[in-house]
Design a protein around this motif. Structure first.
Motif, PDB file in Angstrom:
ATOM      1  N   ARG A   1       0.624  -1.228   0.017  1.00 19.03           N
ATOM      2  CA  ARG A   1       0.082   0.171   0.161  1.00 19.03           C
ATOM      3  C   ARG A   1       0.740   1.232  -0.150  1.00 19.03           C
ATOM      4  NH1 ARG A   1      -1.678   3.625   3.518  1.00 19.03           N
ATOM      5  NH2 ARG A   1      -0.713   2.402   5.071  1.00 19.03           N
ATOM      6  N   THR A   2       1.963   1.224   0.706  1.00 21.09           N
ATOM      7  CA  THR A   2       2.664   2.309   0.725  1.00 21.09           C
ATOM      8  C   THR A   2       3.304   2.607  -0.467  1.00 21.09           C
ATOM      9  OG1 THR A   2       3.330   2.006   3.258  1.00 21.09           O
ATOM     10  CG2 THR A   2       5.006   3.438   2.027  1.00 21.09           C
ATOM     11  N   ARG A   3       3.893   1.663  -1.128  1.00 17.69           N
ATOM     12  CA  ARG A   3       4.600   1.797  -2.366  1.00 17.69           C
ATOM     13  C   ARG A   3       3.337   2.273  -3.644  1.00 17.69           C
ATOM     14  NH1 ARG A   3       6.993  -3.376  -1.341  1.00 17.69           N
ATOM     15  NH2 ARG A   3       5.368  -4.176  -3.112  1.00 17.69           N
ATOM     16  N   LEU A   4       2.432   1.706  -3.464  1.00 24.30           N
ATOM     17  CA  LEU A   4       1.243   2.230  -4.708  1.00 24.30           C
ATOM     18  C   LEU A   4       0.780   3.715  -4.079  1.00 24.30           C
ATOM     19  CD1 LEU A   4      -0.910  -0.848  -4.545  1.00 24.30           C
ATOM     20  CD2 LEU A   4       0.296  -0.098  -6.580  1.00 24.30           C
ATOM     21  N   CYS A   5       0.834   4.126  -3.005  1.00 24.05           N
ATOM     22  CA  CYS A   5       0.496   5.470  -2.503  1.00 24.05           C
ATOM     23  C   CYS A   5       1.421   6.533  -3.018  1.00 24.05           C
ATOM     24  CB  CYS A   5       0.150   5.753  -1.102  1.00 24.05           C
ATOM     25  SG  CYS A   5      -1.455   4.951  -0.494  1.00 24.05           S
ATOM     26  N   GLN A   6       3.058   6.085  -3.026  1.00 22.62           N
ATOM     27  CA  GLN A   6       3.979   6.900  -3.490  1.00 22.62           C
ATOM     28  C   GLN A   6       4.160   6.904  -4.871  1.00 22.62           C
ATOM     29  OE1 GLN A   6       7.267   4.650  -1.995  1.00 22.62           O
ATOM     30  NE2 GLN A   6       7.130   5.925   0.221  1.00 22.62           N
ATOM     31  N   ARG A   7       3.414   5.851  -5.626  1.00 17.67           N
ATOM     32  CA  ARG A   7       3.609   6.015  -7.103  1.00 17.67           C
ATOM     33  C   ARG A   7       2.419   6.368  -7.904  1.00 17.67           C
ATOM     34  NH1 ARG A   7       6.977   0.467  -7.670  1.00 17.67           N
ATOM     35  NH2 ARG A   7       8.759   1.021  -6.410  1.00 17.67           N
TER      36      ARG A   7
ATOM     37  N   PRO B   1      -1.158   8.913  -7.675  1.00 15.01           N
ATOM     38  CA  PRO B   1      -1.981   9.654  -6.912  1.00 15.01           C
ATOM     39  C   PRO B   1      -3.476   9.272  -7.018  1.00 15.01           C
ATOM     40  CG  PRO B   1      -0.620  10.952  -8.097  1.00 15.01           C
ATOM     41  CD  PRO B   1      -0.082   9.648  -8.478  1.00 15.01           C
ATOM     42  N   GLU B   2      -3.721   8.461  -8.095  1.00 18.86           N
ATOM     43  CA  GLU B   2      -5.235   7.798  -8.482  1.00 18.86           C
ATOM     44  C   GLU B   2      -5.226   6.873  -7.320  1.00 18.86           C
ATOM     45  OE1 GLU B   2      -7.468   6.004 -12.081  1.00 18.86           O
ATOM     46  OE2 GLU B   2      -5.398   5.741 -12.125  1.00 18.86           O
TER      47      GLU B   2
ATOM     48  N   VAL C   1      -4.261   6.770  -4.428  1.00 20.32           N
ATOM     49  CA  VAL C   1      -4.446   7.376  -3.180  1.00 20.32           C
ATOM     50  C   VAL C   1      -5.849   7.815  -3.006  1.00 20.32           C
ATOM     51  CG1 VAL C   1      -3.796   9.465  -1.622  1.00 20.32           C
ATOM     52  CG2 VAL C   1      -2.079   8.202  -2.646  1.00 20.32           C
ATOM     53  N   LYS C   2      -6.469   8.374  -4.194  1.00 21.20           N
ATOM     54  CA  LYS C   2      -7.749   8.822  -4.235  1.00 21.20           C
ATOM     55  C   LYS C   2      -8.680   7.656  -4.058  1.00 21.20           C
ATOM     56  CE  LYS C   2      -7.110  12.643  -7.161  1.00 21.20           C
ATOM     57  NZ  LYS C   2      -7.354  13.394  -8.453  1.00 21.20           N
ATOM     58  N   TRP C   3      -8.452   6.427  -4.821  1.00 22.98           N
ATOM     59  CA  TRP C   3      -9.117   5.419  -4.651  1.00 22.98           C
ATOM     60  C   TRP C   3      -9.146   4.761  -3.347  1.00 22.98           C
ATOM     61  CZ3 TRP C   3      -7.750   0.070  -3.379  1.00 22.98           C
ATOM     62  CH2 TRP C   3      -8.808  -0.716  -3.573  1.00 22.98           C
ATOM     63  N   TRP C   4      -7.949   4.489  -2.676  1.00 19.04           N
ATOM     64  CA  TRP C   4      -7.792   4.089  -1.228  1.00 19.04           C
ATOM     65  C   TRP C   4      -8.598   5.002  -0.277  1.00 19.04           C
ATOM     66  CZ3 TRP C   4      -5.958  -0.650   0.319  1.00 19.04           C
ATOM     67  CH2 TRP C   4      -5.732  -0.693   1.510  1.00 19.04           C
ATOM     68  N   ASP C   5      -8.403   6.078  -0.281  1.00 14.47           N
ATOM     69  CA  ASP C   5      -9.172   6.982   0.616  1.00 14.47           C
ATOM     70  C   ASP C   5     -10.688   7.021   0.484  1.00 14.47           C
ATOM     71  OD1 ASP C   5      -6.981   7.814   1.750  1.00 14.47           O
ATOM     72  OD2 ASP C   5      -6.575   9.699   0.632  1.00 14.47           O
ATOM     73  N   ALA C   6     -11.112   6.859  -0.834  1.00 20.65           N
ATOM     74  CA  ALA C   6     -12.644   6.719  -1.131  1.00 20.65           C
ATOM     75  C   ALA C   6     -13.506   5.531  -0.625  1.00 20.65           C
ATOM     76  CB  ALA C   6     -13.048   7.044  -2.684  1.00 20.65           C
ATOM     77  N   HIS C   7     -12.671   4.459  -0.367  1.00 22.38           N
ATOM     78  CA  HIS C   7     -13.238   3.162  -0.217  1.00 22.38           C
ATOM     79  C   HIS C   7     -13.032   2.748   1.386  1.00 22.38           C
ATOM     80  CE1 HIS C   7     -13.156   2.889  -4.592  1.00 22.38           C
ATOM     81  NE2 HIS C   7     -14.032   2.113  -4.331  1.00 22.38           N
ATOM     82  N   GLU C   8     -14.231   2.401   1.964  1.00 18.95           N
ATOM     83  CA  GLU C   8     -14.296   1.762   3.288  1.00 18.95           C
ATOM     84  C   GLU C   8     -14.315   0.521   3.233  1.00 18.95           C
ATOM     85  OE1 GLU C   8     -17.669   1.918   6.380  1.00 18.95           O
ATOM     86  OE2 GLU C   8     -17.611   3.600   5.293  1.00 18.95           O
ATOM     87  N   ILE C   9     -13.235  -0.224   4.300  1.00 22.70           N
ATOM     88  CA  ILE C   9     -12.956  -1.489   4.392  1.00 22.70           C
ATOM     89  C   ILE C   9     -13.560  -1.906   5.394  1.00 22.70           C
ATOM     90  CG2 ILE C   9     -11.257  -3.130   4.905  1.00 22.70           C
ATOM     91  CD1 ILE C   9      -9.143  -1.032   3.776  1.00 22.70           C
TER      92      ILE C   9
END
Length: 70
Positions: free
Chosen positions: A23-29, A31-32, A34-42
């Motif tokens: 998750r950290t690597r994907l967030c760093q690389r 921005p899309e 990051v938006k997706w991750w922040d928008a979805h509730e787990i």
């Protein structure tokens, strides 16, 4: 042969570390991402029916059950 009780929590901990690193690597690389991750509730669901959508195979409806070891 039974699985040692300490093995499962250790494997879960290593899987969580690997997921966090991914998750950290994907967030760093991305921005899309990051938006997706922040928008979805787990959410956690112990059991029930789930529909999974595969991009080339289509949708499949399955029964899901959460298993735990004590």
């Amino acid at each position: 042969m039974p699985t040692p009780r300490c093995r499962l929590p250790a494997e879960r901990a290593f899987a969580l570390i690997a997921l966090t690193e991914l998750r950290t690597r994907l967030c760093q690389r991305s921005p899309e991402f990051v938006k997706w991750w922040d928008a979805h509730e787990i959410r956690s669901t112990a059991s029930g029916r789930k529909t999974m959508n595969h991009p080339t195979k289509g949708s499949a409806r399955v029964r899901a059950h959460e298993l735990s070891c004590q």
